[in-house]
Design an enzyme around this catalytic site. Structure first.
Site, mmCIF file in Angstrom:
data_model
loop_
_atom_site.group_PDB
_atom_site.id
_atom_site.type_symbol
_atom_site.label_atom_id
_atom_site.label_comp_id
_atom_site.label_asym_id
_atom_site.label_seq_id
_atom_site.Cartn_x
_atom_site.Cartn_y
_atom_site.Cartn_z
ATOM 1 C CG ASP A 8 -20.764 25.629 40.349
ATOM 2 O OD1 ASP A 8 -19.588 25.665 39.943
ATOM 3 O OD2 ASP A 8 -21.411 26.658 40.602
ATOM 4 C CG ASP A 38 -29.164 35.028 41.537
ATOM 5 O OD1 ASP A 38 -27.997 34.795 41.941
ATOM 6 O OD2 ASP A 38 -29.850 34.183 40.924
ATOM 7 C CG HIS A 72 -25.838 32.312 42.248
ATOM 8 N ND1 HIS A 72 -26.523 32.590 41.085
ATOM 9 C CD2 HIS A 72 -24.530 32.232 41.897
ATOM 10 C CE1 HIS A 72 -25.651 32.662 40.095
ATOM 11 N NE2 HIS A 72 -24.445 32.449 40.548
ATOM 12 C CD GLU A 124 -29.627 30.436 40.405
ATOM 13 O OE1 GLU A 124 -29.320 31.471 41.011
ATOM 14 O OE2 GLU A 124 -29.415 30.263 39.190
HETATM 15 C C1 GLP Z 1 -21.641 31.277 38.132
HETATM 16 C C2 GLP Z 1 -20.965 30.287 39.081
HETATM 17 C C3 GLP Z 1 -20.684 30.916 40.418
HETATM 18 C C4 GLP Z 1 -20.026 32.274 40.232
HETATM 19 C C5 GLP Z 1 -20.940 33.191 39.468
HETATM 20 C C6 GLP Z 1 -20.390 34.592 39.294
HETATM 21 O O1 GLP Z 1 -22.999 31.318 38.280
HETATM 22 N N1 GLP Z 1 -21.714 29.095 39.270
HETATM 23 O O2 GLP Z 1 -19.868 30.048 41.187
HETATM 24 O O3 GLP Z 1 -19.695 32.816 41.466
HETATM 25 O O4 GLP Z 1 -21.139 32.603 38.196
HETATM 26 O O5 GLP Z 1 -19.635 34.675 38.132
HETATM 27 P P1 GLP Z 1 -18.696 35.861 37.734
HETATM 28 O O6 GLP Z 1 -17.469 35.700 38.584
HETATM 29 O O7 GLP Z 1 -18.375 35.618 36.277
HETATM 30 O O8 GLP Z 1 -19.415 37.115 37.989
#
Ligand code: GLP
Length: 264
Positions: free
Chosen positions: A67, A138, A140, A145
Protein backbone atom coordinates in the site's frame (compact mmCIF):
# COMPACT_ATOMS: atom_id res chain seq x y z
CA UNK A 1 -2.64 -21.61 10.14
CA UNK A 2 0.74 -22.22 11.67
CA UNK A 3 0.99 -20.02 14.73
CA UNK A 4 4.52 -19.50 16.01
CA UNK A 5 4.91 -17.80 19.38
CA UNK A 6 8.22 -16.20 20.23
CA UNK A 7 9.53 -14.74 23.49
CA UNK A 8 9.83 -11.16 22.27
CA UNK A 9 9.97 -8.81 19.29
CA UNK A 10 13.56 -9.71 18.48
CA UNK A 11 12.84 -13.45 18.31
CA UNK A 12 9.68 -12.82 16.28
CA UNK A 13 11.72 -10.75 13.82
CA UNK A 14 14.48 -13.37 13.54
CA UNK A 15 11.99 -16.18 12.85
CA UNK A 16 10.31 -14.08 10.16
CA UNK A 17 13.63 -13.12 8.55
CA UNK A 18 14.72 -16.76 8.49
CA UNK A 19 11.57 -17.75 6.62
CA UNK A 20 12.15 -14.99 4.03
CA UNK A 21 15.86 -15.87 3.71
CA UNK A 22 15.12 -19.60 3.27
CA UNK A 23 12.75 -18.73 0.43
CA UNK A 24 15.33 -16.46 -1.25
CA UNK A 25 17.97 -19.21 -1.01
CA UNK A 26 15.54 -21.80 -2.43
CA UNK A 27 14.19 -19.49 -5.13
CA UNK A 28 16.58 -16.59 -5.83
CA UNK A 29 14.11 -14.90 -8.20
CA UNK A 30 11.18 -15.10 -5.78
CA UNK A 31 8.48 -12.44 -5.58
CA UNK A 32 8.02 -10.96 -2.11
CA UNK A 33 5.01 -8.97 -0.97
CA UNK A 34 6.22 -6.44 1.59
CA UNK A 35 4.61 -4.42 4.35
CA UNK A 36 5.37 -1.20 6.18
CA UNK A 37 4.54 -0.14 9.75
CA UNK A 38 6.75 -0.55 12.80
CA UNK A 39 6.22 -4.32 13.11
CA UNK A 40 8.39 -5.57 10.19
CA UNK A 41 11.31 -3.20 10.90
CA UNK A 42 13.16 -5.78 13.04
CA UNK A 43 12.73 -8.40 10.31
CA UNK A 44 14.15 -5.98 7.73
CA UNK A 45 17.12 -5.25 10.02
CA UNK A 46 17.83 -8.96 10.32
CA UNK A 47 17.59 -9.41 6.53
CA UNK A 48 20.07 -6.56 6.07
CA UNK A 49 22.41 -8.25 8.52
CA UNK A 50 22.08 -11.55 6.63
CA UNK A 51 22.86 -9.74 3.38
CA UNK A 52 25.95 -8.06 4.83
CA UNK A 53 27.30 -10.92 6.93
CA UNK A 54 26.05 -14.05 5.18
CA UNK A 55 25.83 -12.84 1.59
CA UNK A 56 22.05 -13.21 1.29
CA UNK A 57 21.57 -12.24 -2.35
CA UNK A 58 18.64 -10.05 -3.37
CA UNK A 59 19.87 -9.43 -6.94
CA UNK A 60 17.04 -11.37 -8.56
CA UNK A 61 14.34 -10.77 -5.95
CA UNK A 62 11.23 -8.84 -7.02
CA UNK A 63 9.05 -7.03 -4.49
CA UNK A 64 5.56 -5.53 -4.39
CA UNK A 65 4.42 -3.43 -1.47
CA UNK A 66 0.94 -3.65 -0.10
CA UNK A 67 0.00 0.00 0.00
CA UNK A 68 0.84 3.69 -0.15
CA UNK A 69 -0.70 6.87 1.19
CA UNK A 70 -2.59 8.72 -1.53
CA UNK A 71 -1.16 12.18 -2.11
CA UNK A 72 2.33 11.59 -0.74
CA UNK A 73 5.17 11.77 -3.28
CA UNK A 74 7.84 9.02 -3.10
CA UNK A 75 10.39 11.36 -1.49
CA UNK A 76 8.04 12.37 1.36
CA UNK A 77 9.58 11.02 4.59
CA UNK A 78 6.27 9.42 5.59
CA UNK A 79 5.59 7.79 2.23
CA UNK A 80 5.83 4.03 2.16
CA UNK A 81 8.27 4.20 -0.78
CA UNK A 82 10.59 6.30 1.40
CA UNK A 83 10.10 3.89 4.31
CA UNK A 84 11.08 0.88 2.17
CA UNK A 85 14.14 2.61 0.74
CA UNK A 86 15.29 3.65 4.22
CA UNK A 87 14.51 0.44 6.10
CA UNK A 88 15.48 -2.13 3.48
CA UNK A 89 16.16 -1.41 -0.18
CA UNK A 90 19.12 0.93 0.09
CA UNK A 91 20.96 -1.50 2.38
CA UNK A 92 20.72 -4.60 0.16
CA UNK A 93 21.60 -5.47 -3.45
CA UNK A 94 18.06 -5.41 -4.83
CA UNK A 95 17.61 -3.80 -8.25
CA UNK A 96 15.54 -0.60 -7.82
CA UNK A 97 13.51 -1.53 -10.92
CA UNK A 98 12.51 -4.80 -9.21
CA UNK A 99 10.89 -2.97 -6.29
CA UNK A 100 7.28 -1.83 -6.60
CA UNK A 101 5.36 0.41 -4.23
CA UNK A 102 2.03 1.88 -5.38
CA UNK A 103 2.44 5.44 -6.64
CA UNK A 104 0.57 7.83 -4.36
CA UNK A 105 0.71 10.64 -6.92
CA UNK A 106 -1.35 9.08 -9.72
CA UNK A 107 -4.02 11.58 -10.85
CA UNK A 108 -7.48 10.67 -9.61
CA UNK A 109 -8.91 10.14 -13.11
CA UNK A 110 -6.28 7.48 -13.79
CA UNK A 111 -6.35 5.71 -10.46
CA UNK A 112 -8.59 2.76 -11.40
CA UNK A 113 -6.48 2.02 -14.45
CA UNK A 114 -3.30 2.33 -12.34
CA UNK A 115 -4.63 -0.13 -9.73
CA UNK A 116 -5.53 -2.64 -12.47
CA UNK A 117 -2.04 -2.27 -13.87
CA UNK A 118 -0.48 -2.89 -10.43
CA UNK A 119 -2.33 -6.20 -10.27
CA UNK A 120 -1.24 -7.10 -13.81
CA UNK A 121 2.38 -6.43 -12.89
CA UNK A 122 2.10 -8.85 -9.97
CA UNK A 123 0.71 -11.51 -12.33
CA UNK A 124 3.38 -10.82 -14.96
CA UNK A 125 6.06 -11.28 -12.28
CA UNK A 126 4.62 -14.74 -11.60
CA UNK A 127 2.48 -13.91 -8.55
CA UNK A 128 3.60 -13.32 -4.97
CA UNK A 129 5.44 -16.23 -3.34
CA UNK A 130 5.40 -14.84 0.20
CA UNK A 131 3.32 -11.91 1.41
CA UNK A 132 4.48 -10.26 4.64
CA UNK A 133 1.65 -8.65 6.62
CA UNK A 134 1.16 -6.61 9.76
CA UNK A 135 -2.20 -6.02 11.40
CA UNK A 136 -3.83 -2.72 12.32
CA UNK A 137 -5.56 -2.30 15.67
CA UNK A 138 -8.90 -2.46 13.85
CA UNK A 139 -7.87 -5.77 12.28
CA UNK A 140 -6.91 -4.39 8.88
CA UNK A 141 -4.34 -5.97 6.59
CA UNK A 142 -2.67 -3.52 4.21
CA UNK A 143 -5.21 -0.67 4.29
CA UNK A 144 -8.29 -2.90 4.05
CA UNK A 145 -10.36 -1.22 6.70
CA UNK A 146 -13.33 -2.91 8.42
CA UNK A 147 -16.07 -3.48 5.86
CA UNK A 148 -13.70 -4.08 2.93
CA UNK A 149 -14.93 -6.91 0.73
CA UNK A 150 -13.03 -10.10 1.36
CA UNK A 151 -12.64 -10.33 -2.44
CA UNK A 152 -11.51 -6.72 -2.86
CA UNK A 153 -8.77 -5.83 -5.32
CA UNK A 154 -6.14 -3.08 -5.45
CA UNK A 155 -7.98 0.24 -5.17
CA UNK A 156 -8.24 3.66 -3.59
CA UNK A 157 -9.65 3.57 -0.05
CA UNK A 158 -10.54 6.10 2.62
CA UNK A 159 -8.60 5.63 5.85
CA UNK A 160 -10.48 4.98 9.06
CA UNK A 161 -10.15 7.57 11.86
CA UNK A 162 -8.64 4.90 14.14
CA UNK A 163 -5.95 4.14 11.54
CA UNK A 164 -5.19 7.81 11.01
CA UNK A 165 -4.90 8.27 14.79
CA UNK A 166 -2.61 5.20 15.12
CA UNK A 167 -0.40 6.33 12.26
CA UNK A 168 -0.31 9.99 13.36
CA UNK A 169 2.65 9.09 15.61
CA UNK A 170 4.81 9.26 12.48
CA UNK A 171 3.51 12.70 11.44
CA UNK A 172 3.70 16.12 13.09
CA UNK A 173 -0.04 16.09 13.70
CA UNK A 174 -3.10 14.04 12.76
CA UNK A 175 -4.07 16.71 10.21
CA UNK A 176 -1.04 15.75 8.15
CA UNK A 177 -2.04 12.07 7.92
CA UNK A 178 -3.50 11.43 4.47
CA UNK A 179 -7.19 10.57 4.30
CA UNK A 180 -6.85 8.01 1.52
CA UNK A 181 -4.52 5.31 0.33
CA UNK A 182 -3.93 2.89 -2.52
CA UNK A 183 -3.98 -0.65 -1.19
CA UNK A 184 -3.91 -4.20 -2.45
CA UNK A 185 -7.29 -5.77 -1.75
CA UNK A 186 -7.99 -8.70 0.55
CA UNK A 187 -8.61 -10.80 -2.57
CA UNK A 188 -5.25 -9.72 -3.99
CA UNK A 189 -3.48 -10.70 -0.77
CA UNK A 190 -5.20 -14.09 -0.62
CA UNK A 191 -3.70 -14.94 -4.03
CA UNK A 192 -0.17 -14.99 -2.59
CA UNK A 193 1.17 -18.55 -2.33
CA UNK A 194 1.99 -18.01 1.32
CA UNK A 195 1.04 -15.24 3.76
CA UNK A 196 3.07 -14.40 6.84
CA UNK A 197 1.39 -12.23 9.46
CA UNK A 198 3.52 -10.58 12.15
CA UNK A 199 2.24 -8.96 15.33
CA UNK A 200 3.95 -7.77 18.46
CA UNK A 201 2.93 -6.18 21.75
CA UNK A 202 -0.06 -6.26 24.06
CA UNK A 203 -1.87 -3.61 22.06
CA UNK A 204 -2.40 -6.14 19.28
CA UNK A 205 -3.39 -9.12 21.48
CA UNK A 206 -7.14 -8.63 21.28
CA UNK A 207 -7.33 -8.10 17.54
CA UNK A 208 -4.91 -10.97 16.87
CA UNK A 209 -7.20 -13.32 18.84
CA UNK A 210 -10.21 -12.11 16.85
CA UNK A 211 -8.38 -12.47 13.53
CA UNK A 212 -7.07 -15.98 14.22
CA UNK A 213 -9.76 -17.53 16.40
CA UNK A 214 -12.84 -15.45 15.75
CA UNK A 215 -15.31 -15.71 12.89
CA UNK A 216 -14.25 -14.75 9.37
CA UNK A 217 -15.67 -11.31 8.88
CA UNK A 218 -15.13 -8.27 6.72
CA UNK A 219 -15.13 -6.29 10.00
CA UNK A 220 -11.67 -7.77 10.76
CA UNK A 221 -10.11 -8.15 7.35
CA UNK A 222 -7.14 -10.14 8.71
CA UNK A 223 -9.63 -12.92 9.59
CA UNK A 224 -9.85 -13.67 5.84
CA UNK A 225 -6.46 -15.33 6.23
CA UNK A 226 -8.33 -18.24 7.84
CA UNK A 227 -9.51 -19.06 4.30
CA UNK A 228 -5.97 -19.24 2.92
CA UNK A 229 -4.30 -22.67 2.72
CA UNK A 230 -0.80 -21.52 3.67
CA UNK A 231 -0.53 -18.94 6.44
CA UNK A 232 2.21 -18.48 9.01
CA UNK A 233 1.44 -16.23 11.98
CA UNK A 234 4.43 -15.12 14.05
CA UNK A 235 3.68 -13.44 17.37
CA UNK A 236 5.59 -12.38 20.41
CA UNK A 237 4.21 -13.53 23.76
CA UNK A 238 2.44 -10.25 24.42
CA UNK A 239 0.57 -10.34 21.10
CA UNK A 240 -0.30 -14.01 21.71
CA UNK A 241 -1.55 -13.42 25.25
CA UNK A 242 -5.28 -13.44 24.41
CA UNK A 243 -5.28 -16.57 22.24
CA UNK A 244 -7.46 -19.34 23.65
CA UNK A 245 -5.59 -22.08 21.81
CA UNK A 246 -2.13 -20.81 22.68
CA UNK A 247 -1.08 -24.07 24.39
CA UNK A 248 -2.09 -26.06 21.34
CA UNK A 249 0.01 -23.88 19.02
CA UNK A 250 3.04 -24.30 21.30
CA UNK A 251 2.41 -28.04 21.52
CA UNK A 252 2.13 -28.30 17.72
CA UNK A 253 5.49 -26.63 17.24
CA UNK A 254 7.14 -28.94 19.79
CA UNK A 255 5.52 -32.00 18.25
CA UNK A 256 6.77 -31.15 14.73
CA UNK A 257 10.22 -30.55 16.14
CA UNK A 258 10.15 -33.97 17.82
CA UNK A 259 9.00 -35.58 14.59
CA UNK A 260 11.81 -33.85 12.74
CA UNK A 261 9.44 -32.19 10.27
CA UNK A 262 9.87 -28.47 9.64
CA UNK A 263 6.70 -26.63 10.60
CA UNK A 264 7.11 -24.14 7.77
C1 GLP B 1 -0.51 0.52 8.56
C2 GLP B 1 -0.18 -0.33 7.34
C3 GLP B 1 -0.39 -1.79 7.62
C4 GLP B 1 0.25 -2.18 8.94
C5 GLP B 1 -0.37 -1.40 10.06
C6 GLP B 1 0.17 -1.77 11.43
O1 GLP B 1 -1.83 0.84 8.65
N1 GLP B 1 -0.91 0.04 6.18
O2 GLP B 1 0.13 -2.56 6.54
O3 GLP B 1 0.11 -3.55 9.15
O4 GLP B 1 -0.10 -0.03 9.81
O5 GLP B 1 1.27 -1.00 11.74
P1 GLP B 1 2.26 -1.25 12.93
O6 GLP B 1 3.12 -2.40 12.50
O7 GLP B 1 3.07 0.02 13.02
O8 GLP B 1 1.46 -1.54 14.13
Amino acid sequence: MRVLIRKDYEEMSKTAAKIVADLIRRKPNCVLGLATGSTPIGMYEELIRMHKEEGLDFSQVVTFNLDEYYGLPPDHPQSYRYFMDEHLFKHINIKPENTHVPDGTVPIDRIDEYCRRYEEMIKEAGGIDLQVLGIGRDGHIAFNEPGSSLSSRTRLVALDEQTRKDNSRFFKSIDEVPRAAITMGVGTILEARCCMLLASGEGKAEVVAKAIEGPVTSQITASALQLHPNVIVILDEAAASKLERKDYYLYTERMFEELGKPLV
